[in-house]
Design a protein around this motif. Structure first.
Motif, PDB file in Angstrom:
ATOM      1  N   ARG A  76     -31.250 -14.799  12.203  1.00  0.00           N
ATOM      2  CA  ARG A  76     -29.799 -16.275  11.900  1.00  0.00           C
ATOM      3  C   ARG A  76     -30.097 -16.459  13.238  1.00  0.00           C
ATOM      4  NH1 ARG A  76     -25.172 -13.662   9.639  1.00  0.00           N
ATOM      5  NH2 ARG A  76     -26.361 -12.858   7.802  1.00  0.00           N
ATOM      6  N   TYR A  77     -29.885 -18.041  12.762  1.00  0.00           N
ATOM      7  CA  TYR A  77     -30.124 -18.551  13.565  1.00  0.00           C
ATOM      8  C   TYR A  77     -29.115 -19.639  13.803  1.00  0.00           C
ATOM      9  CZ  TYR A  77     -35.063 -17.646  13.138  1.00  0.00           C
ATOM     10  OH  TYR A  77     -35.926 -16.936  13.911  1.00  0.00           O
ATOM     11  N   LEU A  78     -28.234 -20.185  15.016  1.00  0.00           N
ATOM     12  CA  LEU A  78     -27.675 -21.239  15.127  1.00  0.00           C
ATOM     13  C   LEU A  78     -28.770 -22.893  15.888  1.00  0.00           C
ATOM     14  CD1 LEU A  78     -24.626 -22.794  16.145  1.00  0.00           C
ATOM     15  CD2 LEU A  78     -24.815 -21.893  18.093  1.00  0.00           C
ATOM     16  N   VAL A  79     -27.795 -23.775  15.599  1.00  0.00           N
ATOM     17  CA  VAL A  79     -28.938 -24.877  15.770  1.00  0.00           C
ATOM     18  C   VAL A  79     -27.134 -25.825  16.004  1.00  0.00           C
ATOM     19  CG1 VAL A  79     -30.115 -26.490  15.212  1.00  0.00           C
ATOM     20  CG2 VAL A  79     -30.703 -24.570  14.220  1.00  0.00           C
ATOM     21  N   VAL A  80     -28.031 -26.569  17.696  1.00  0.00           N
ATOM     22  CA  VAL A  80     -26.806 -27.538  17.806  1.00  0.00           C
ATOM     23  C   VAL A  80     -27.282 -28.723  17.640  1.00  0.00           C
ATOM     24  CG1 VAL A  80     -25.588 -27.851  20.105  1.00  0.00           C
ATOM     25  CG2 VAL A  80     -25.689 -26.148  19.465  1.00  0.00           C
ATOM     26  N   ASN A  81     -26.952 -29.605  16.861  1.00  0.00           N
ATOM     27  CA  ASN A  81     -27.213 -30.942  16.263  1.00  0.00           C
ATOM     28  C   ASN A  81     -26.587 -31.584  18.258  1.00  0.00           C
ATOM     29  OD1 ASN A  81     -27.500 -33.569  15.720  1.00  0.00           O
ATOM     30  ND2 ASN A  81     -26.605 -33.044  13.819  1.00  0.00           N
ATOM     31  N   PHE A 120     -30.703 -22.677  19.237  1.00  0.00           N
ATOM     32  CA  PHE A 120     -31.401 -23.869  19.765  1.00  0.00           C
ATOM     33  C   PHE A 120     -30.454 -25.020  19.869  1.00  0.00           C
ATOM     34  CE2 PHE A 120     -34.377 -21.408  16.777  1.00  0.00           C
ATOM     35  CZ  PHE A 120     -35.618 -21.330  18.008  1.00  0.00           C
ATOM     36  N   ILE A 121     -31.167 -25.436  20.621  1.00  0.00           N
ATOM     37  CA  ILE A 121     -30.345 -27.212  20.686  1.00  0.00           C
ATOM     38  C   ILE A 121     -31.013 -28.056  20.474  1.00  0.00           C
ATOM     39  CG2 ILE A 121     -28.738 -28.413  23.041  1.00  0.00           C
ATOM     40  CD1 ILE A 121     -28.031 -25.851  23.999  1.00  0.00           C
ATOM     41  N   TYR A 122     -31.219 -28.616  19.843  1.00  0.00           N
ATOM     42  CA  TYR A 122     -31.597 -30.283  19.660  1.00  0.00           C
ATOM     43  C   TYR A 122     -31.431 -31.479  19.999  1.00  0.00           C
ATOM     44  CZ  TYR A 122     -34.451 -32.850  16.286  1.00  0.00           C
ATOM     45  OH  TYR A 122     -35.864 -33.925  15.846  1.00  0.00           O
ATOM     46  N   VAL A 123     -31.702 -31.258  21.754  1.00  0.00           N
ATOM     47  CA  VAL A 123     -31.213 -33.121  21.929  1.00  0.00           C
ATOM     48  C   VAL A 123     -32.069 -34.406  22.022  1.00  0.00           C
ATOM     49  CG1 VAL A 123     -32.373 -32.594  24.199  1.00  0.00           C
ATOM     50  CG2 VAL A 123     -30.858 -33.381  24.002  1.00  0.00           C
ATOM     51  N   GLY A 165     -36.067 -33.663  20.503  1.00  0.00           N
ATOM     52  CA  GLY A 165     -36.880 -33.886  19.173  1.00  0.00           C
ATOM     53  C   GLY A 165     -37.369 -35.882  19.735  1.00  0.00           C
ATOM     54  N   ALA A 166     -38.264 -36.379  18.276  1.00  0.00           N
ATOM     55  CA  ALA A 166     -39.054 -37.521  18.968  1.00  0.00           C
ATOM     56  C   ALA A 166     -38.671 -38.776  18.633  1.00  0.00           C
ATOM     57  CB  ALA A 166     -40.532 -37.398  17.843  1.00  0.00           C
ATOM     58  N   GLY A 167     -37.060 -39.176  18.477  1.00  0.00           N
ATOM     59  CA  GLY A 167     -35.896 -39.902  18.221  1.00  0.00           C
ATOM     60  C   GLY A 167     -35.920 -40.432  17.256  1.00  0.00           C
ATOM     61  N   ALA A 168     -35.944 -39.743  16.031  1.00  0.00           N
ATOM     62  CA  ALA A 168     -35.836 -40.636  15.244  1.00  0.00           C
ATOM     63  C   ALA A 168     -34.040 -40.621  14.766  1.00  0.00           C
ATOM     64  CB  ALA A 168     -35.982 -40.025  14.234  1.00  0.00           C
ATOM     65  N   SER A 180     -37.614 -30.786  11.158  1.00  0.00           N
ATOM     66  CA  SER A 180     -38.011 -31.331  12.535  1.00  0.00           C
ATOM     67  C   SER A 180     -38.281 -30.454  13.520  1.00  0.00           C
ATOM     68  CB  SER A 180     -37.694 -32.338  13.276  1.00  0.00           C
ATOM     69  OG  SER A 180     -38.088 -32.688  15.020  1.00  0.00           O
ATOM     70  N   LEU A 181     -37.251 -29.999  13.706  1.00  0.00           N
ATOM     71  CA  LEU A 181     -37.956 -28.504  14.914  1.00  0.00           C
ATOM     72  C   LEU A 181     -38.257 -27.472  14.634  1.00  0.00           C
ATOM     73  CD1 LEU A 181     -36.071 -26.946  17.097  1.00  0.00           C
ATOM     74  CD2 LEU A 181     -34.278 -25.555  15.606  1.00  0.00           C
ATOM     75  N   GLU A 182     -38.745 -27.253  13.465  1.00  0.00           N
ATOM     76  CA  GLU A 182     -39.738 -26.379  12.608  1.00  0.00           C
ATOM     77  C   GLU A 182     -41.253 -26.925  12.924  1.00  0.00           C
ATOM     78  OE1 GLU A 182     -38.823 -25.495   8.241  1.00  0.00           O
ATOM     79  OE2 GLU A 182     -36.897 -23.908   9.396  1.00  0.00           O
ATOM     80  N   GLY A 183     -41.301 -28.349  13.318  1.00  0.00           N
ATOM     81  CA  GLY A 183     -42.682 -29.468  13.871  1.00  0.00           C
ATOM     82  C   GLY A 183     -43.312 -29.992  12.245  1.00  0.00           C
ATOM     83  N   LEU A 184     -42.492 -29.863  11.146  1.00  0.00           N
ATOM     84  CA  LEU A 184     -42.449 -30.975  10.401  1.00  0.00           C
ATOM     85  C   LEU A 184     -41.532 -32.362  10.296  1.00  0.00           C
ATOM     86  CD1 LEU A 184     -41.654 -28.393   7.394  1.00  0.00           C
ATOM     87  CD2 LEU A 184     -43.542 -28.370   8.330  1.00  0.00           C
ATOM     88  N   ARG A 185     -42.287 -33.461   9.996  1.00  0.00           N
ATOM     89  CA  ARG A 185     -41.476 -34.313   9.766  1.00  0.00           C
ATOM     90  C   ARG A 185     -40.123 -34.708   9.536  1.00  0.00           C
ATOM     91  NH1 ARG A 185     -43.285 -39.795   6.194  1.00  0.00           N
ATOM     92  NH2 ARG A 185     -42.323 -41.263   6.646  1.00  0.00           N
ATOM     93  N   GLY A 186     -39.075 -35.539  10.249  1.00  0.00           N
ATOM     94  CA  GLY A 186     -38.025 -35.134   9.909  1.00  0.00           C
ATOM     95  C   GLY A 186     -37.551 -36.022   8.686  1.00  0.00           C
ATOM     96  N   GLN A 187     -37.530 -35.528   7.197  1.00  0.00           N
ATOM     97  CA  GLN A 187     -36.808 -36.018   6.568  1.00  0.00           C
ATOM     98  C   GLN A 187     -35.990 -34.836   5.722  1.00  0.00           C
ATOM     99  OE1 GLN A 187     -39.861 -36.677   3.874  1.00  0.00           O
ATOM    100  NE2 GLN A 187     -40.184 -38.805   4.301  1.00  0.00           N
TER     101      GLN A 187
END
Length: 452
Positions: A76-81, A120-123, A165-168, A180-187
């Motif tokens: 199980r995961y923690l993801v920081v936005n 994960f920290i998604y910056v 991230g790639a800036g979206a 996006s974190l999984e490598g997909l298009r962020g939608q």
């Protein structure tokens, strides 16, 4: 009302971002205490504190943690936005830059509480300086034994990955962030399932804002009652209020929820000299705007909502009388049209047409029917978009037409903007030309660029 320096308590220290500075101010006492507690007790403590998500929605943080299903032996995961990109919002980036260990300690405590061994920290990718500082801070925490294997001899293991991230802007939406974190298009993803059930890599996941997680160490170290003693009955605790725009001393002001803009302006030296407040945003550009009439509205979730807006990210953008509200709203709408991911028709098409109509009004080619057309477009977006981006794009338009309809009408009747082109520092104008086409280009091209 007094300021409450909790997250900002070390910002004025020499090398505030260093682990030694943070430890010298009592840092990691919360983690050491947490590791002696049962995870369920930690979740309950955060529930009891009344901490609500600081990313804008205000959902109770402890309750969000409690939505995770029982352990099944899998990860199980923690993801920081940390993908902060709402126009006017500038609290998480300064926090990570000035005191990243607040966040890292919060990540460790939260991970222990929810049974996570990889966080994960998604910056946001554009803020390279923050990304590098977070990487260095995580490395320091590993070396000190606050991350890694057998943390502080407790038997708890935790790895932390800092991801750029790639800036979206859309990746601020939690499910788009996960894609996006999984490598997909962020939608955005269709919900349900919610991230708590099937999030990152289809596993139970908690997604929290930077400030939410960074607030956890002090709650654990000082107690839930200490935190809930601040703020209001239903909006408890402290928060970062970002003042920007036409204010004498812009910056971060950490105060209990429920403080008013009048009080914050007193602390910030007021509106810039020789000018007066015209309108402001309580929670970033995607929240309905306020005016001088709202100076004494308590800045908590319930009071701001009752007054017709949203507390959001507490991004207080201050605009004085030199700013054209049509111009400001048009610039915001440009941003939302550009950042729409295109997945759903109401947002993809609606923001495009909102942008066109506002440009037409600003260029002096507006028609009397355009105001009703704007409101009709907003009505067809609100509540019909796939995620909150579409709804947020309508908020400044509907509120500004309601509060400043005469100013919109003046643009239509006078065939252009009635404001002095040299007056505004935030939204400068290109002088009107004899060519409507040239005026349209000038209106689109002028102003402040970028996402913030």
């Amino acid at each position: 009302m007094n300021l409450t320096p909790v997250l900002t308590d070390t910002w004025d220290k020499d090398h505030s971002w260093r682990l030694a500075t943070y430890e010298g101010a009592g840092g990691y006492a919360g983690l050491k205490k947490a590791l002696t507690m049962e995870p369920a007790d930690l979740v309950q403590a955060v529930k009891d504190s009344g901490l609500r998500g600081r990313g804008g929605a205000g959902f109770p943080t402890g309750m969000k943690w409690g939505f995770l299903p029982p352990p099944d032996g899998g990860p199980r995961y923690l993801v920081v936005n940390a993908d902060e990109s709402e126009p006017g919002t500038c609290k998480d980036i300064p926090l990570m830059l000035a005191s990243p260990q607040h966040l890292i300690e919060g990540v460790a405590i939260t991970s222990y509480a929810i049974g996570c061994d990889h966080a994960f920290i998604y910056v946001r990718g554009e803020v390279l300086h923050v990304y590098r500082r977070l990487l260095n801070a995580v490395e320091e925490a590993y070396e000190a034994g606050y991350l890694g294997k057998n943390i502080q001899g407790s038997g708890f293991d935790l790895d932390v990955t800092v991801h750029a991230g790639a800036g979206a802007y859309i990746c601020g939406e939690e499910t788009a962030l996960l894609d996006s974190l999984e490598g997909l298009r962020g939608q955005p993803r269709l919900k349900p399932p919610f991230p708590a059930v099937a999030g990152l890599y289809a596993r139970p996941t908690v997604v929290n804002n930077v400030e939410s997680i960074a607030s956890v160490p002090a709650i654990v170290a000082k107690g839930a009652d200490w935190f809930s003693s601040m703020g209001t009955e239903k909006s408890q605790g402290h928060g970062l209020f970002s003042l920007s725009g036409h204010v004498t001393r812009p910056g971060q002001y950490e105060a209990p929820l429920g403080i008013t803009l009048r009080e914050l302006l007193d602390l910030a030296g007021g509106v810039r000299a020789g000018h007066e407040l015209k309108f402001w945003t309580p929670g970033g550009s995607s929240t309905p705007i306020f005016t001088q009439d709202h100076l004494d509205v308590p800045l908590d979730y319930e009071s701001v909502g009752a007054a017709g807006s949203m507390l959001g990210t507490r991004a207080l953008q201050i605009f004085d009388e030199s700013v054209c509200v049509v111009r400001a709203v048009s610039r915001w709408t440009d941003f939302y049209a550009h950042e729409s991911c295109g997945k759903c028709t109401p947002c993809r098409e609606g923001t495009y047409w909102l942008k066109q109509v506002l440009h037409r009004i600003e260029a002096g080619e507006g028609q009397d029917s355009d105001l009703d057309l704007l409101l009709d477009l907003c009505d067809n977006i609100l509540g019909r978009a796939f995620c909150a981006l579409g709804d947020g794009a309508t908020s400044p338009i509907t509120s500004s037409v309601q509060l400043f309809r005469a100013e919109y009408q003046a643009h239509i009747d006078g065939h252009g903007c009635p404001f002095d082109p040299s007056a505004s520092a935030l939204f400068p104008y290109t002088p009107k030309t004899t060519s409507p086409g040239a005026a349209l280009v000038g209106a689109v091209g002028a102003g402040t660029g970028g996402h913030r």
